[in-house]
Design a protein around this motif. Structure first.
Motif, PDB file in Angstrom:
ATOM      1  N   PRO A  70      58.471  37.715   6.761  1.00 55.73           N
ATOM      2  CA  PRO A  70      59.611  36.991   6.179  1.00 55.73           C
ATOM      3  C   PRO A  70      60.613  36.467   7.208  1.00 55.73           C
ATOM      4  N   LEU A  71      60.877  37.223   8.267  1.00 52.53           N
ATOM      5  CA  LEU A  71      61.827  36.758   9.282  1.00 52.53           C
ATOM      6  C   LEU A  71      61.206  35.683  10.166  1.00 52.53           C
ATOM      7  N   GLY A  72      59.985  35.935  10.620  1.00 53.47           N
ATOM      8  CA  GLY A  72      59.318  34.971  11.485  1.00 53.47           C
ATOM      9  C   GLY A  72      59.065  33.643  10.802  1.00 53.47           C
ATOM     10  N   ALA A  73      58.811  33.680   9.519  1.00 49.69           N
ATOM     11  CA  ALA A  73      58.538  32.447   8.779  1.00 49.69           C
ATOM     12  C   ALA A  73      59.734  31.513   8.785  1.00 49.69           C
ATOM     13  N   THR A  74      60.943  32.047   8.967  1.00 49.99           N
ATOM     14  CA  THR A  74      62.136  31.200   8.973  1.00 49.99           C
ATOM     15  C   THR A  74      62.431  30.607  10.344  1.00 49.99           C
ATOM     16  N   ARG A  75      61.785  31.137  11.399  1.00 51.96           N
ATOM     17  CA  ARG A  75      62.134  30.646  12.735  1.00 51.96           C
ATOM     18  C   ARG A  75      60.959  30.128  13.544  1.00 51.96           C
ATOM     19  N   GLU A  76      59.739  30.405  13.142  1.00 50.86           N
ATOM     20  CA  GLU A  76      58.570  29.931  13.886  1.00 50.86           C
ATOM     21  C   GLU A  76      57.944  28.732  13.180  1.00 50.86           C
ATOM     22  N   GLN A  77      57.168  27.957  13.933  1.00 50.83           N
ATOM     23  CA  GLN A  77      56.488  26.785  13.392  1.00 50.83           C
ATOM     24  C   GLN A  77      55.010  26.863  13.735  1.00 50.83           C
ATOM     25  N   TYR A  78      54.271  27.535  12.884  1.00 52.23           N
ATOM     26  CA  TYR A  78      52.830  27.648  13.091  1.00 52.23           C
ATOM     27  C   TYR A  78      52.147  26.458  12.442  1.00 52.23           C
ATOM     28  N   ARG A  79      51.711  25.555  13.287  1.00 54.44           N
ATOM     29  CA  ARG A  79      51.004  24.363  12.821  1.00 54.44           C
ATOM     30  C   ARG A  79      50.128  23.857  13.955  1.00 54.44           C
ATOM     31  N   SER A  80      49.273  22.923  13.634  1.00 58.96           N
ATOM     32  CA  SER A  80      48.397  22.348  14.644  1.00 58.96           C
ATOM     33  C   SER A  80      48.667  20.851  14.738  1.00 58.96           C
ATOM     34  N   PRO A  81      48.993  20.370  15.938  1.00 66.34           N
ATOM     35  CA  PRO A  81      49.168  21.150  17.161  1.00 66.34           C
ATOM     36  C   PRO A  81      50.495  21.905  17.151  1.00 66.34           C
ATOM     37  N   LEU A  82      50.547  22.941  17.963  1.00 68.45           N
ATOM     38  CA  LEU A  82      51.788  23.700  18.095  1.00 68.45           C
ATOM     39  C   LEU A  82      52.852  22.840  18.767  1.00 68.45           C
ATOM     40  N   PRO A  83      54.106  23.044  18.429  1.00 69.78           N
ATOM     41  CA  PRO A  83      55.178  22.346  19.145  1.00 69.78           C
ATOM     42  C   PRO A  83      55.110  22.642  20.653  1.00 69.78           C
ATOM     43  N   ASP A  84      55.432  21.643  21.453  1.00 69.13           N
ATOM     44  CA  ASP A  84      55.368  21.778  22.913  1.00 69.13           C
ATOM     45  C   ASP A  84      56.253  22.896  23.443  1.00 69.13           C
ATOM     46  N   THR A  85      57.283  23.276  22.687  1.00 66.20           N
ATOM     47  CA  THR A  85      58.190  24.327  23.150  1.00 66.20           C
ATOM     48  C   THR A  85      57.450  25.651  23.350  1.00 66.20           C
ATOM     49  N   TYR A  86      56.434  25.913  22.550  1.00 65.49           N
ATOM     50  CA  TYR A  86      55.653  27.142  22.712  1.00 65.49           C
ATOM     51  C   TYR A  86      54.863  27.116  24.023  1.00 65.49           C
ATOM     52  N   VAL A  87      54.283  25.978  24.339  1.00 59.08           N
ATOM     53  CA  VAL A  87      53.523  25.851  25.588  1.00 59.08           C
ATOM     54  C   VAL A  87      54.448  25.995  26.786  1.00 59.08           C
ATOM     55  N   ALA A  88      55.635  25.394  26.707  1.00 54.48           N
ATOM     56  CA  ALA A  88      56.606  25.512  27.802  1.00 54.48           C
ATOM     57  C   ALA A  88      57.036  26.960  27.990  1.00 54.48           C
ATOM     58  N   ALA A  89      57.291  27.670  26.891  1.00 52.20           N
ATOM     59  CA  ALA A  89      57.682  29.079  26.982  1.00 52.20           C
ATOM     60  C   ALA A  89      56.542  29.909  27.562  1.00 52.20           C
ATOM     61  N   PHE A  90      55.323  29.660  27.108  1.00 53.50           N
ATOM     62  CA  PHE A  90      54.178  30.388  27.638  1.00 53.50           C
ATOM     63  C   PHE A  90      54.068  30.174  29.151  1.00 53.50           C
ATOM     64  N   SER A  91      54.215  28.936  29.600  1.00 56.71           N
ATOM     65  CA  SER A  91      54.115  28.633  31.033  1.00 56.71           C
ATOM     66  C   SER A  91      55.190  29.351  31.835  1.00 56.71           C
ATOM     67  N   ALA A  92      56.406  29.401  31.303  1.00 58.32           N
ATOM     68  CA  ALA A  92      57.492  30.090  32.005  1.00 58.32           C
ATOM     69  C   ALA A  92      57.212  31.588  32.107  1.00 58.32           C
ATOM     70  N   ILE A  93      56.753  32.177  31.014  1.00 61.97           N
ATOM     71  CA  ILE A  93      56.431  33.614  31.019  1.00 61.97           C
ATOM     72  C   ILE A  93      55.284  33.886  31.972  1.00 61.97           C
ATOM     73  N   ASP A  94      54.240  33.074  31.883  1.00 63.78           N
ATOM     74  CA  ASP A  94      53.041  33.264  32.698  1.00 63.78           C
ATOM     75  C   ASP A  94      53.337  33.122  34.192  1.00 63.78           C
ATOM     76  N   GLY A  95      54.324  32.292  34.534  1.00 69.17           N
ATOM     77  CA  GLY A  95      54.656  32.065  35.933  1.00 69.17           C
ATOM     78  C   GLY A  95      55.693  33.022  36.496  1.00 69.17           C
TER      79      GLY A  95
END
Length: 161
Positions: free
Chosen positions: A34-59
């Motif tokens: 219920p909480l995540g559904a109000t703030r996340e956007q699970y769709r295809s393709p995923l919003p670029d913000t998720y990829v940017a966050a993943f890259s920052a974490i990974d680096g």
């Protein structure tokens, strides 16, 4: 970090560093409550913000995003961040964020497995403390963390920006 980190259990359960290919599963799990559904956007393709966050974490060597696989399928995720502090004589602490277990795989002990790993990994990194916050709207999560030995010793506060 691009190494296999393990927690094998007869080759059915393992914890490993997340890859970009895991991102759809990660966002799906984050959005599936219920909480995540109000703030996340699970769709295809995923919003670029998720990829940017993943890259920052990974680096960042002080961030580790890991997934738990059960029989080869991603069933859990958590992010572990290592934080240096002047307090505690210049000690390090670890922060756990974004913990989720796939809704169809709960009550199998997978969350405990991820936390066993996170606790050991924090010790390996020389941390004196592992901390987390949990939303007050998630009483089951609070009970889970207390069962693991976490103590609600502080009052957490947030300021939305």
């Amino acid at each position: 970090m691009n190494q296999r980190i393990g927690y094998p259990d007869g080759e059915t359960v393992r914890i490993r560093t997340a890859t970009l290919g895991d991102l759809p599963d990660i966002v799906r799990m984050l959005a599936d409550d219920p909480l995540g559904a109000t703030r996340e956007q699970y769709r295809s393709p995923l919003p670029d913000t998720y990829v940017a966050a993943f890259s920052a974490i990974d680096g960042d060597p002080n961030n580790e995003l890991v997934v738990l696989e059960l029989l080869g399928a991603v069933k859990g995720v958590l992010q572990l961040t290592f934080i240096p502090h002047i307090t505690h004589q210049g000690g390090w602490r670890a922060l756990v964020e974004g913990v989720r277990v796939d809704s169809g795989s709960r009550s199998l002990g997978l969350g405990r497995r991820m936390f066993d790993w996170a606790i050991e990994r924090s010790r390996e990194r020389g941390c004196h403390l592992l901390q987390l916050t949990t939303d007050k709207a998630r009483p089951e999560a609070l009970r889970f963390y207390e069962d693991l030995g976490f103590v609600a010793s502080h009052e957490g506060m947030k300021l939305r920006l």
